[in-house]
Design a protein around this motif. Structure first.
Motif, mmCIF file in Angstrom:
data_model
loop_
_atom_site.group_PDB
_atom_site.id
_atom_site.type_symbol
_atom_site.label_atom_id
_atom_site.label_comp_id
_atom_site.label_asym_id
_atom_site.label_seq_id
_atom_site.Cartn_x
_atom_site.Cartn_y
_atom_site.Cartn_z
ATOM 1 N N LEU A 137 0.813 -1.211 0.000
ATOM 2 C CA LEU A 137 0.000 0.000 0.000
ATOM 3 C C LEU A 137 0.849 1.266 0.000
ATOM 4 C CD1 LEU A 137 -2.803 -1.163 2.440
ATOM 5 C CD2 LEU A 137 -3.156 -0.371 0.084
ATOM 6 N N LEU A 138 2.070 1.164 0.481
ATOM 7 C CA LEU A 138 2.949 2.329 0.528
ATOM 8 C C LEU A 138 4.069 2.297 -0.512
ATOM 9 C CD1 LEU A 138 3.445 2.883 4.383
ATOM 10 C CD2 LEU A 138 2.297 4.412 2.779
ATOM 11 N N MET A 139 4.527 1.076 -0.886
ATOM 12 C CA MET A 139 5.785 0.968 -1.623
ATOM 13 C C MET A 139 5.655 0.359 -3.019
ATOM 14 S SD MET A 139 7.810 2.287 0.587
ATOM 15 C CE MET A 139 9.479 1.857 0.076
ATOM 16 N N THR A 140 4.456 0.172 -3.536
ATOM 17 C CA THR A 140 4.305 -0.369 -4.882
ATOM 18 C C THR A 140 4.996 0.534 -5.904
ATOM 19 O OG1 THR A 140 2.262 -1.559 -4.446
ATOM 20 C CG2 THR A 140 2.620 -0.861 -6.711
ATOM 21 N N GLY A 141 5.763 -0.096 -6.806
ATOM 22 C CA GLY A 141 6.513 0.640 -7.816
ATOM 23 C C GLY A 141 7.929 0.963 -7.409
ATOM 24 N N ARG A 142 8.267 0.775 -6.136
ATOM 25 C CA ARG A 142 9.638 1.031 -5.674
ATOM 26 C C ARG A 142 10.551 -0.149 -6.010
ATOM 27 N NH1 ARG A 142 9.868 5.110 -1.733
ATOM 28 N NH2 ARG A 142 8.089 6.507 -2.065
ATOM 29 N N HIS A 143 11.847 0.074 -5.949
ATOM 30 C CA HIS A 143 12.833 -0.975 -6.221
ATOM 31 C C HIS A 143 12.660 -2.127 -5.238
ATOM 32 C CE1 HIS A 143 16.828 -2.943 -6.447
ATOM 33 N NE2 HIS A 143 16.838 -2.465 -7.691
ATOM 34 N N TRP A 144 12.886 -3.361 -5.739
ATOM 35 C CA TRP A 144 12.675 -4.545 -4.899
ATOM 36 C C TRP A 144 13.547 -4.549 -3.656
ATOM 37 C CZ3 TRP A 144 17.046 -7.271 -4.044
ATOM 38 C CH2 TRP A 144 18.060 -7.237 -5.011
ATOM 39 N N GLY A 145 14.637 -3.784 -3.656
ATOM 40 C CA GLY A 145 15.499 -3.727 -2.480
ATOM 41 C C GLY A 145 14.772 -3.226 -1.243
ATOM 42 N N TRP A 146 13.766 -2.375 -1.457
ATOM 43 C CA TRP A 146 12.983 -1.925 -0.312
ATOM 44 C C TRP A 146 12.222 -3.086 0.328
ATOM 45 C CZ3 TRP A 146 13.800 2.547 1.964
ATOM 46 C CH2 TRP A 146 14.347 3.594 1.216
ATOM 47 N N GLY A 147 11.802 -4.045 -0.498
ATOM 48 C CA GLY A 147 11.138 -5.231 0.044
ATOM 49 C C GLY A 147 12.083 -6.050 0.908
ATOM 50 N N VAL A 148 13.342 -6.161 0.475
ATOM 51 C CA VAL A 148 14.337 -6.879 1.268
ATOM 52 C C VAL A 148 14.560 -6.167 2.601
ATOM 53 C CG1 VAL A 148 16.763 -7.564 1.366
ATOM 54 C CG2 VAL A 148 15.457 -7.885 -0.751
#
Length: 325
Positions: A137-148
């Motif tokens: 909900l906050l980070m869609t479209g950001r680089h996958w590194g943020w998911g890590v």
């Protein structure tokens, strides 16, 4: 206006914290997961379902996309998280006690069954999905590194909160390393799904996600159950000290009512704590005084999952599973 700062996205985001709120309250001694299931978890689930249905019916692509990506990304992140730990489980290591405990806490039972194991695994999956929604909900479209980073941040919070003390994450470096590596494999799929904004091409459609989860759940429940004529430990001995608790990397299985032999191998008196996971809070349990260089017998009063630890010592705890005779 396609932005997060609207009533519906905010409502879905806040409701996504409902699942983990149950565990936080339980380990902090505020309330039990079983008591909070209906007043907290159910309303939060209904809010998310209502928001998803309303946004989909109104053509709100901003919100429906993020709910879909968080759902699929959270599911596959959970698959990655558990897949890392499956080989460790098969090797005899001890990565899954929290899931068994979740099932007993959610069910309000003092012993484990295939159904409580399934309840624990379902709750485990719900955390994976809701953490996926919080991120998407906050980070869609950001680089996958943020998911890590999100996955690693979740584990860091687990270590520093009462959860880390309850499950011995702070006392055993190997456990912490395994936990952080597993969260890498949670954060990467979630980050990639949300970055690419698609759930096809990766083979991660909703039907494929559901199939993977069902297969993993079936393996989990079947792999954990004691079989007929379950082999018992020879002397049911747990050795404590001078540098660790042994066997500290395997579950101990024995019938309810049987006696554990606790051997204090240090030259000083130790005070061990045996806690049923039904009690939940890390400060609860029965204190057992262990004289130096002596063996103390202690009977398990009932079926259930127990944790044996020595407070104040940097030793990993032992998990004891007692089943009905």
């Amino acid at each position: 206006m396609n932005t997060f700062f609207r009533p519906l996205p905010l409502a879905a985001w806040l409701a996504s914290f409902g699942s983990i709120a149950l565990l936080i309250c339980h380990v902090a001694g505020i309330s039990t997961m079983h008591a909070l299931l209906l007043p907290v978890a159910l309303p939060c689930s209904l809010v998310i379902l209502a928001v998803w249905w309303f946004s989909s019916s109104k053509g709100d692509r901003f919100l429906t996309e993020r709910l879909r990506l968080g759902f699929v990304g959270g599911l596959w992140g959970t698959v990655g998280y558990d897949a890392v730990r499956v080989p460790l489980h098969l090797m005899g290591l001890n990565p899954f006690p929290p899931i068994r405990a979740y099932g007993m806490w959610v069910s309000g039972l003092d012993h484990a069954t295939p159904w409580t194991d399934l309840a624990g695994f379902t709750y485990h999956i719900s955390n994976g999905i809701t953490f996926g929604w919080i991120y998407a909900l906050l980070m869609t479209g950001r680089h996958w590194g943020w998911g890590v980073l999100w996955g690693l941040g979740l584990e860091a919070m687990a270590v520093i909160t009462p959860f880390g003390e309850l499950f011995g994450l702070r006392a055993f470096s190997q456990t912490v390393i395994i936990a952080f590596v597993a969260h890498l494999f949670y954060g990467y799929p979630l980050g990639r799904v949300c970055q690419d904004r698609k759930t096809r091409g990766w083979g991660v459609s909703l039907p494929a996600s559901g199939t993977a989860i069902l297969a993993l759940a079936a393996w989990f429940v079947l792999a954990w159950q004691p079989v007929a004529a379950y082999p018992e430990l020879g002397d049911r001995m747990i050795r404590i000290g001078p540098a660790a608790i042994y066997p500290g990397v395997r579950d101990v299985h024995l019938p309810a009512g049987a006696a554990l032999s606790l051997s204090n191998e240090t030259d000083r008196e130790l005070k061990a704590r045996l806690r049923s996971t039904k009690e939940g809070h890390h400060g609860t349990g029965v204190e057992i005084v262990l004289p130096p260089k002596a063996v103390t017998a202690h009977s398990l009063p009932a079926a259930g999952l127990y944790q044996l630890a020595v407070p104040g010592e940097p030793w990993r705890s032992v998990w004891v599973f007692a089943w009905d005779r």
